[in-house]
Design an enzyme around this catalytic site. Sequence first.
Site, PDB file in Angstrom:
ATOM      1  N   HIS A  62       0.822  -1.213   0.000  1.00  0.00           N
ATOM      2  CA  HIS A  62       0.000   0.000   0.000  1.00  0.00           C
ATOM      3  C   HIS A  62       0.855   1.261   0.000  1.00  0.00           C
ATOM      4  O   HIS A  62       1.965   1.266   0.535  1.00  0.00           O
ATOM      5  CB  HIS A  62      -0.901   0.040   1.234  1.00  0.00           C
ATOM      6  CG  HIS A  62      -1.836  -1.123   1.337  1.00  0.00           C
ATOM      7  ND1 HIS A  62      -2.260  -1.615   2.546  1.00  0.00           N
ATOM      8  CD2 HIS A  62      -2.427  -1.895   0.395  1.00  0.00           C
ATOM      9  CE1 HIS A  62      -3.073  -2.635   2.345  1.00  0.00           C
ATOM     10  NE2 HIS A  62      -3.193  -2.833   1.047  1.00  0.00           N
ATOM     11  N   TYR A 132       1.490   1.648  13.955  1.00  0.00           N
ATOM     12  CA  TYR A 132       2.328   2.552  13.174  1.00  0.00           C
ATOM     13  C   TYR A 132       1.813   3.978  13.222  1.00  0.00           C
ATOM     14  O   TYR A 132       0.636   4.228  13.427  1.00  0.00           O
ATOM     15  CB  TYR A 132       2.473   2.077  11.727  1.00  0.00           C
ATOM     16  CG  TYR A 132       1.216   1.927  10.934  1.00  0.00           C
ATOM     17  CD1 TYR A 132       0.860   2.867   9.971  1.00  0.00           C
ATOM     18  CD2 TYR A 132       0.388   0.821  11.101  1.00  0.00           C
ATOM     19  CE1 TYR A 132      -0.284   2.720   9.205  1.00  0.00           C
ATOM     20  CE2 TYR A 132      -0.761   0.663  10.342  1.00  0.00           C
ATOM     21  CZ  TYR A 132      -1.100   1.619   9.398  1.00  0.00           C
ATOM     22  OH  TYR A 132      -2.231   1.465   8.644  1.00  0.00           O
TER      23      TYR A 132
END
Length: 191
Positions: A62, A132
Amino acid sequence: MNFIRTEIPDVVIIEPEVHGDERGYFVETFRADKLEEFLGYKINFCQDNESKSSRGVLRGLHYQLAPAAQTKLVRVIQGRVLDVAVDIRKGSPTFGKHVSVELSGDNKRQLLVPRGFAHAFVVLEDDTVFAYKVDNYYSPQNDRGILFSDEAFGIDWKMPLDELKLSAKDKVQPKLCETKDIFDYSVNYYE
């Protein structure tokens, strides 16, 4: 904190210092001042994300296009993943190459994936918690992907492809050679 440049120098492994005793441990997982001093530029993280996955789940490859391109600082809180960053900056000396790093709740390593890279991870243990930071908000209109199994990359996912669990979207992403939606190495995406 120890900062380690990988074979693609813009992708950085971060090893935090873990202080442990019989009670458990303490670790600083992020220090903007130290990271910015090492990199030589500022990153303004604005969003934290977390996912929990079972063994064999693969999320990626991604990325988001400018103006919503993202830097990611990724880590594993519990469990283990193989984390992968692919250089998709046309004109880069490492264009199409990738870095693979095992991140786990035990080793506490982190990976900085800069703008201009596609990112993925495959889960190597059940009940893995992945977290993240990103420096741009999620932007559906700028969201893009590349097929995880593109032979051009030669990524070893550390398990048979027929054991991988992917979203419907990730199963049909284009190969790198089939997309024009990538980055230009000559452009500074941090300005």
